[in-house]
Write an enzyme that holds these catalytic residues in place. Structure first.
Site, PDB file in Angstrom:
ATOM      1  N   ASP A   1      -0.774   0.094   1.019  1.00 16.45           N
ATOM      2  CA  ASP A   1      -2.149  -0.308   1.324  1.00 16.45           C
ATOM      3  C   ASP A   1      -2.275  -1.248   2.522  1.00 16.45           C
ATOM      4  O   ASP A   1      -3.337  -1.829   2.732  1.00 16.45           O
ATOM      5  CB  ASP A   1      -2.770  -0.971   0.095  1.00 16.45           C
ATOM      6  CG  ASP A   1      -2.093  -2.281  -0.263  1.00 16.45           C
ATOM      7  OD1 ASP A   1      -0.905  -2.448   0.065  1.00 16.45           O
ATOM      8  OD2 ASP A   1      -2.743  -3.144  -0.881  1.00 16.45           O
ATOM      9  N   GLU A   2      -1.230  -1.392   3.315  1.00 16.49           N
ATOM     10  CA  GLU A   2      -1.281  -2.371   4.404  1.00 16.49           C
ATOM     11  C   GLU A   2      -0.348  -1.968   5.533  1.00 16.49           C
ATOM     12  O   GLU A   2       0.729  -1.425   5.297  1.00 16.49           O
ATOM     13  CB  GLU A   2      -0.889  -3.747   3.861  1.00 16.49           C
ATOM     14  CG  GLU A   2      -1.140  -4.890   4.795  1.00 16.49           C
ATOM     15  CD  GLU A   2      -0.937  -6.236   4.104  1.00 16.49           C
ATOM     16  OE1 GLU A   2      -1.389  -7.247   4.669  1.00 16.49           O
ATOM     17  OE2 GLU A   2      -0.334  -6.270   3.013  1.00 16.49           O
TER      18      GLU A   2
END
Length: 346
Positions: free
Chosen positions: A94-95
């Site tokens: 997610d990053e």
């Protein structure tokens, strides 16, 4: 991404929207992987035990993680990043860091580019994202957390020192709980306090990390955005449904863990020399024991033999809730990427 795992669950299951939600863990055992923003209002966060979380929020809803689904959405987001630049360094599902100094669309404003990327993510996935924009990874990371959820922040070159001076030291990327407590004891509560300390002072109290903290207080970070970063270790672990006090059932669980690690190593065509056994007890204290071989291994049999030897030497203190194996000192040659100052209009 904003509360990624929990947001995906609320996206796929509308009945969960607006409700306090925890991914992973359980009321009896387990650890929470992610919490929705509704749950965070009650003080629930990732890495918290399910037992404590349910005390904080009796209405909390637990859902099992669906990593294949999270990976599917992550790949969609990654493809959007690659429309702008090939210099994408994932930190997790997610990053990611993006170096957009030279970008495929020829855009001159990094701030407007971040807005465009966030909009495209929402249009494609239905999920919101937050962004941080600045001259290096350290500052961009801090900025990305500043206006969450569904926001962004730009730290311009002339704003770096005033911004860092006013920032609480616990919000510095890379300053963990123990380091933060040590800094508090030394009278360091903000970036300004850190910047006032001399290099000698910081090296005396933090050793080799002293120069690192000295530079961070001045917004200096020479870490480049490196796509497809090679792993430093490969590992796996198991949390048990009930605690074990005997070494016999642990041997069986260790066999499963070693099989998974061996499969992961061979799938990546990797092998390693250092094997580390991780044991977490019922009181959440950790014990680790490592051994470095004179040769590289990836086979299940050799990995299990070494791991069992480490387990025999561990002298269990109390009941065990988790066991894990990590293989490091891998047979890969990592080359340090040359650092380039990012230059673009904000």
């Amino acid at each position: 991404m904003d509360a990624f795992y929990a947001s995906v669950e609320q996206l796929d299951f509308p009945e969960l929207r607006g409700k306090p939600l925890a991914v992973g863990g359980s009321e009896e055992r387990g650890v929470i992987s992610a919490a929705s923003y509704e749950a965070r209002k009650f003080g629930i966060r990732s890495a918290m035990s399910g037992k404590l979380a349910i005390k904080k929020c009796p209405e909390l809803i637990f859902v099992k993680p669906r990593f294949s689904r999270y990976k599917e959405v992550s790949n969609q987001i990654r493809q959007i990043f690659l429309e702008y630049t090939d210099l994408v360094e994932p930190l997790s599902l997610d990053e990611a860091f993006l170096d957009v100094t030279v970008n495929k669309k020829g855009l001159k404003s990094a701030t407007l580019m971040a807005e465009e990327i966030r909009l495209k993510i929402f249009q494609t996935t239905g999920l919101t994202a937050s962004a941080g924009i600045s001259i290096n990874k350290f500052l961009a990371k801090i900025a990305s957390d500043y206006n969450k959820p569904n926001g962004q922040k730009t730290i311009k070159p002339d704003e770096i020192i005033p911004f860092l001076d006013s920032l609480e030291i616990k919000r510095f990327f890379g300053v963990g709980k123990k380091t933060c407590e040590k800094m508090y004891h030394l009278g360091i509560f903000t970036g300004a306090d850190l910047r006032q300390k001399s290099l000698d002072f910081l090296e005396n109290h933090f050793g080799n990390s002293g120069i690192h903290f000295y530079q961070l207080a001045r917004g200096i970070s020479n870490s480049a955005v490196v796509p497809n970063r090679l792993p430093k270790s490969i590992g796996a672990e198991r949390t048990f449904r009930e605690n074990f006090t005997s070494i016999i059932p642990l041997k069986e669980k260790l066999t499963d863990v070693c099989e998974e690690v061996s499969t992961r190593l061979q799938k990546r065509n990797l092998s390693g020399k250092t094997i580390t056994l991780k044991i977490k007890y019922s009181d959440f204290t950790l014990q680790t024991r490592s051994f470095t071989l004179t040769y590289y291994i990836s086979s299940f049999d050799l990995l299990l033999d070494t791991s069992l030897e480490l387990l025999q030497q561990s002298n269990l203190r109390t009941s065990v809730r988790l066991i894990g194996i990590q293989v490091s000192n891998l047979n890969i040659n990592q080359k340090k990427a040359e650092y380039v100052q990012l230059k673009f209009r904000f």
